[in-house]
Design a protein around this motif. Sequence first.
Motif, short mmCIF file in Angstrom:
data_model
loop_
_atom_site.label_atom_id
_atom_site.label_comp_id
_atom_site.label_asym_id
_atom_site.label_seq_id
_atom_site.Cartn_x
_atom_site.Cartn_y
_atom_site.Cartn_z
N THR A 41 -21.40 126.39 61.48
CA THR A 41 -21.90 126.41 60.11
C THR A 41 -20.70 126.29 59.19
OG1 THR A 41 -23.79 127.78 60.68
CG2 THR A 41 -23.10 127.80 58.38
N VAL A 42 -20.81 125.43 58.20
CA VAL A 42 -19.75 125.28 57.19
C VAL A 42 -20.24 125.96 55.93
CG1 VAL A 42 -18.40 123.65 55.82
CG2 VAL A 42 -19.00 123.09 58.19
N GLN A 43 -19.56 127.04 55.55
CA GLN A 43 -19.99 127.84 54.40
C GLN A 43 -18.96 127.72 53.29
OE1 GLN A 43 -20.46 131.98 55.28
NE2 GLN A 43 -21.73 132.33 53.49
N LEU A 44 -19.39 127.24 52.14
CA LEU A 44 -18.54 127.13 50.97
C LEU A 44 -19.08 128.12 49.94
CD1 LEU A 44 -18.48 123.24 50.85
CD2 LEU A 44 -16.75 124.74 51.83
N ILE A 45 -18.39 129.24 49.80
CA ILE A 45 -18.85 130.32 48.92
C ILE A 45 -19.07 129.78 47.51
CG2 ILE A 45 -18.29 132.60 47.96
CD1 ILE A 45 -18.80 132.60 50.99
N GLY A 46 -20.22 130.07 46.95
CA GLY A 46 -20.56 129.62 45.61
C GLY A 46 -21.23 128.26 45.58
N PHE A 47 -21.09 127.47 46.64
CA PHE A 47 -21.71 126.14 46.67
C PHE A 47 -22.89 126.11 47.62
CE2 PHE A 47 -21.91 121.72 48.27
CZ PHE A 47 -22.31 121.11 47.09
N GLY A 48 -22.65 126.44 48.89
CA GLY A 48 -23.73 126.44 49.85
C GLY A 48 -23.20 126.34 51.27
N SER A 49 -24.11 126.19 52.21
CA SER A 49 -23.70 126.09 53.61
C SER A 49 -24.47 124.99 54.32
CB SER A 49 -23.87 127.43 54.33
OG SER A 49 -25.18 127.90 54.20
N PHE A 50 -23.77 124.32 55.23
CA PHE A 50 -24.32 123.27 56.06
C PHE A 50 -24.45 123.82 57.47
CE2 PHE A 50 -21.85 121.25 52.72
CZ PHE A 50 -22.66 120.21 52.29
N SER A 51 -25.60 123.60 58.10
CA SER A 51 -25.81 124.08 59.46
C SER A 51 -26.79 123.16 60.18
CB SER A 51 -26.33 125.52 59.45
OG SER A 51 -27.57 125.58 58.76
N THR A 52 -26.99 123.43 61.46
CA THR A 52 -27.95 122.64 62.22
C THR A 52 -29.25 123.42 62.38
OG1 THR A 52 -27.09 123.49 64.31
CG2 THR A 52 -26.21 121.40 63.55
N GLY A 53 -30.31 122.69 62.53
CA GLY A 53 -31.62 123.26 62.79
C GLY A 53 -32.24 122.50 63.95
#
Length: 92
Positions: A41-53
């Motif tokens: 998961t790529v988490q950018l505080i204040g912007f959002g996070s990218f993950s797989t589902g």
Amino acid sequence: MNKQELVDVVAARTGASKAATGEAIDAFIGAVTAAVKKGDTVQLIGFGSFSTGARAARVGRNPATGAEIQIPAAKTVKFTAGKAFKDAVNGA
């Protein structure tokens, strides 16, 4: 906004060249893609996070013929907006 417009805006705000800004954006996209592809998961505080589902296999219908078809299971990419991003969009 497309990628070139993004490069123009970031270059103008940072004072960096458009070529260097384009390379930085390409590197960012590549790093996020590689991490999510690996399952991180790529988490950018204040912007959002990218993950797989995961999307389960299911039965669908061909709209032209009405015949049932099997739709295979697939991985999906999810983006969850961060609180600061949501607040900025909603004008809070």
